[in-house]
Motif scaffolding. Structure first.
Motif, mmCIF file in Angstrom:
data_model
loop_
_atom_site.group_PDB
_atom_site.id
_atom_site.type_symbol
_atom_site.label_atom_id
_atom_site.label_comp_id
_atom_site.label_asym_id
_atom_site.label_seq_id
_atom_site.Cartn_x
_atom_site.Cartn_y
_atom_site.Cartn_z
ATOM 1 N N TYR A 56 -9.958 37.724 104.875
ATOM 2 C CA TYR A 56 -8.803 37.322 104.193
ATOM 3 C C TYR A 56 -8.026 36.253 104.885
ATOM 4 O O TYR A 56 -7.657 36.276 106.298
ATOM 5 C CB TYR A 56 -8.151 38.697 104.406
ATOM 6 C CG TYR A 56 -6.908 38.748 103.552
ATOM 7 C CD1 TYR A 56 -6.464 38.790 102.315
ATOM 8 C CD2 TYR A 56 -5.533 38.554 104.362
ATOM 9 C CE1 TYR A 56 -5.310 38.457 101.411
ATOM 10 C CE2 TYR A 56 -4.191 38.731 103.731
ATOM 11 C CZ TYR A 56 -4.243 38.671 102.342
ATOM 12 O OH TYR A 56 -3.039 38.575 101.697
ATOM 13 N N ASP A 61 -9.462 39.195 112.085
ATOM 14 C CA ASP A 61 -9.184 40.445 112.275
ATOM 15 C C ASP A 61 -9.036 41.336 110.613
ATOM 16 O O ASP A 61 -8.618 42.410 110.929
ATOM 17 C CB ASP A 61 -7.662 40.824 112.946
ATOM 18 C CG ASP A 61 -6.543 40.138 112.282
ATOM 19 O OD1 ASP A 61 -7.007 38.983 111.590
ATOM 20 O OD2 ASP A 61 -5.390 40.605 112.385
ATOM 21 N N GLN A 62 -9.474 40.578 109.826
ATOM 22 C CA GLN A 62 -9.177 41.161 108.451
ATOM 23 C C GLN A 62 -10.575 40.745 107.505
ATOM 24 O O GLN A 62 -10.465 40.127 106.525
ATOM 25 C CB GLN A 62 -8.067 40.791 107.937
ATOM 26 C CG GLN A 62 -6.802 41.429 108.203
ATOM 27 C CD GLN A 62 -5.540 41.277 107.585
ATOM 28 O OE1 GLN A 62 -5.521 41.283 106.360
ATOM 29 N NE2 GLN A 62 -4.358 41.016 108.121
ATOM 30 N N ARG A 88 -7.711 46.376 101.792
ATOM 31 C CA ARG A 88 -7.291 44.796 101.153
ATOM 32 C C ARG A 88 -8.134 44.626 100.031
ATOM 33 O O ARG A 88 -8.050 43.819 99.205
ATOM 34 C CB ARG A 88 -7.461 43.850 102.304
ATOM 35 C CG ARG A 88 -7.350 42.497 102.254
ATOM 36 C CD ARG A 88 -5.692 42.229 101.814
ATOM 37 N NE ARG A 88 -5.073 42.231 103.009
ATOM 38 C CZ ARG A 88 -3.624 42.368 103.146
ATOM 39 N NH1 ARG A 88 -2.967 41.984 101.956
ATOM 40 N NH2 ARG A 88 -3.064 42.314 104.337
#
Length: 91
Positions: A56, A61-62, A88
């Protein structure tokens, strides 16, 4: 916080989370003013299983899933499997 809007055209996204599209196209000026040329993606960081992480906004970290990439005459083509358990992704 600074945010930007930009057009997004999704070419293919299945109910199972399969995503197909281009992460970058060649010879176009991007929002940062950069122009990506053919050959720009010769070195790509891959996971141990040879895949690339789908992130993302480039944030490690995403992570959203994993996929395969190939550079062709248009740009960097991505075929990814998104992880539907990630909130997400469901957004």
């Amino acid at each position: 916080m600074l945010t930007k809007d930009f057009p997004l055209e999704i070419k293919e996204l299945s109910e199972e989370g399969k995503l197909v599209g281009y992460g970058s196209t060649f010879n176009n000026r991007d929002l940062g003013g950069d122009i990506v040329r053919p050959g720009a993606f010769k070195e790509i960081v891959r996971t141990r299983d040879g895949k690339v992480r789908t992130l993302y906004h480039h944030r490690f970290d995403q992570p959203l899933g994993k996929g395969d990439v190939e550079e062709n005459q248009t740009g960097l083509k991505l075929t990814a499997q998104l992880n539907l358990a990630v909130p997400r992704v469901r957004e």
